[in-house]
Design an enzyme around this catalytic site. Structure first.
Site, PDB file in Angstrom:
ATOM      1  N   ALA A  35       1.045  -1.458   0.338  1.00 30.54           N
ATOM      2  CA  ALA A  35       0.153   0.409   0.217  1.00 30.54           C
ATOM      3  C   ALA A  35       0.502   1.732   0.205  1.00 30.54           C
ATOM      4  O   ALA A  35       1.042   2.338  -0.399  1.00 30.54           O
ATOM      5  CB  ALA A  35      -0.766  -0.127   1.256  1.00 30.54           C
ATOM      6  N   HIS A  37       3.181   1.615  -1.727  1.00 27.87           N
ATOM      7  CA  HIS A  37       3.747   1.734  -2.758  1.00 27.87           C
ATOM      8  C   HIS A  37       3.013   3.041  -4.176  1.00 27.87           C
ATOM      9  O   HIS A  37       3.073   3.533  -4.248  1.00 27.87           O
ATOM     10  CB  HIS A  37       4.314   0.925  -3.605  1.00 27.87           C
ATOM     11  N   ARG A 150       9.078   8.220   2.547  1.00 25.39           N
ATOM     12  CA  ARG A 150       9.437   9.331   2.750  1.00 25.39           C
ATOM     13  C   ARG A 150       9.836   7.937   4.061  1.00 25.39           C
ATOM     14  O   ARG A 150      10.687   8.320   4.917  1.00 25.39           O
ATOM     15  CB  ARG A 150       8.202   9.703   4.280  1.00 25.39           C
ATOM     16  N   ASP A 152      12.445   5.998   3.974  1.00 25.54           N
ATOM     17  CA  ASP A 152      13.432   5.765   3.461  1.00 25.54           C
ATOM     18  C   ASP A 152      13.666   7.234   3.189  1.00 25.54           C
ATOM     19  O   ASP A 152      14.672   7.885   2.748  1.00 25.54           O
ATOM     20  CB  ASP A 152      13.852   5.159   2.237  1.00 25.54           C
ATOM     21  N   GLN A 155      17.438   8.249   1.615  1.00 26.16           N
ATOM     22  CA  GLN A 155      17.391   7.826   0.451  1.00 26.16           C
ATOM     23  C   GLN A 155      16.643   9.478  -0.376  1.00 26.16           C
ATOM     24  O   GLN A 155      17.436  10.121  -1.670  1.00 26.16           O
ATOM     25  CB  GLN A 155      16.748   6.667  -0.313  1.00 26.16           C
ATOM     26  N   SER A 187       6.935  -2.113   4.071  1.00 27.34           N
ATOM     27  CA  SER A 187       7.898  -2.449   3.911  1.00 27.34           C
ATOM     28  C   SER A 187       7.623  -3.951   3.176  1.00 27.34           C
ATOM     29  O   SER A 187       7.633  -4.712   3.985  1.00 27.34           O
ATOM     30  CB  SER A 187       9.134  -2.397   5.110  1.00 27.34           C
TER      31      SER A 187
END
Ligand code: PAF
Length: 281
Positions: A35, A37, A150, A152, A155, A187
């Site tokens: 969810a 992504h 957010r 990551d 990154q 994740s």
């Protein structure tokens, strides 16, 4: 949704949109979509005329002892979710298409300083790999806007820095972390947890919440962080790091900084979980 491994096909499709003056949002992923992504795709659709996604488990961002071979690959389910969310174009390249001369010969992008600390300290080369593939995907897709979770956080800040440093014509947007009702950040690596470990995992978010409260209440940062590490350990997680940083640069926070971020990583069984919390003091 057109799915293709061919760079020329991606470019041709996007060119037809751009020729009509239509905008393009891009969501790069490594697949095994959840969810979190899908919220990037949904936000992309709100902000642009077309959404393009990529799925590529990027070997350059995995260390020699990391989970490249075992990384979950769920292509059919991913494609279904992308179609349902309104994604129109999926770039699904092979490693040979992305790195035709092999990894050792590949030109790379390195964002110095910010990449070597926090997760970069434990995962040397990881952010070089992530910055390189994102830069390369930006050049292939040439999106108007690109969306990143957010979760990551490091990154995201590295990609923002790269875009600024290299004057890349793309707007980078961070999208809020999607969480289970327990607070656990979604994740792909949560799939490595056993049922017993899954019950312990929400301690990471809880610990960050409590730590932010302690810091806002004026407690000494070092001792509050030490207590947070002890709390994680007591909950059955092994902390890698918990750090308080300036929210944009990720430099160590000073007393003067108002916009702060707590970042944490912890081991739990086969998984290494990360989370963060942005707050103002
Ligand atoms: O966040 C990820 O899934 C990856 O690091 C990314 C941005 C798709 C690059 O491989």
């Amino acid at each position: 949704m057109l799915t293709t491994a061919k760079i020329e096909e991606i470019r041709a499709r996007i060119k037809t949109w751009k020729n009509k003056g239509e905008s393009v949002a891009f969501v790069p992923t490594m697949g095994n979509l959840h969810a979190g992504h899908i919220s990037l795709i949904t936000e992309g659709k709100r902000r642009a005329d077309h959404v393009v996604a990529s799925i590529f488990v990027n070997p350059m961002q995995f260390g020699p002892n990391e989970d490249l071979a075992g990384y979950p690959r769920t292509l059919e389910a991913d494609q279904q979710k992308l179609v349902e969310a309104g994604c129109e174009l999926l770039f699904l390249p092979t490693p040979e298409i992305i790195y035709p001369r092999g990894l050792a010969a590949q030109t790379f992008v390195e964002v110095p300083g910010i990449s070597e600390q926090l997760c970069g300290a434990t995962r040397p080369g990881h952010f070089r790999g992530a910055a390189t593939i994102v830069c390369k995907l930006f050049n292939i897709v040439q999106p108007d806007i690109a969306l990143f979770g957010r979760k990551d956080y490091q990154q995201l800040q590295i990609i923002r820095t790269m875009v600024e440093d290299l004057s890349l014509p793309v707007e980078v947007m961070g999208v809020d972390t999607v969480r289970e009702s327990s607070g656990l950040a979604l994740s792909s690596r949560n799939g490595y947890l056993t049922a017993e470990e899954r019950a312990k995992a929400p301690a990471l978010k809880r610990t960050l919440d409590d730590l932010a409260e302690a810091i806002k209440a004026g407690n000494a940062v070092d001792s509050a962080i030490n207590s947070a590490k002890a709390a994680l350990q007591a909950a059955g997680l092994t902390p890698d790091y918990i750090e308080l940083r300036q929210a944009q640069t990720l430099a160590p926070a000073t007393d003067k900084d108002k916009e702060l971020v707590l970042l944490a990583a912890a081991y739990l069984g086969k998984a290494r979980l990360i989370d963060n919390l942005v707050f103002n003091r």
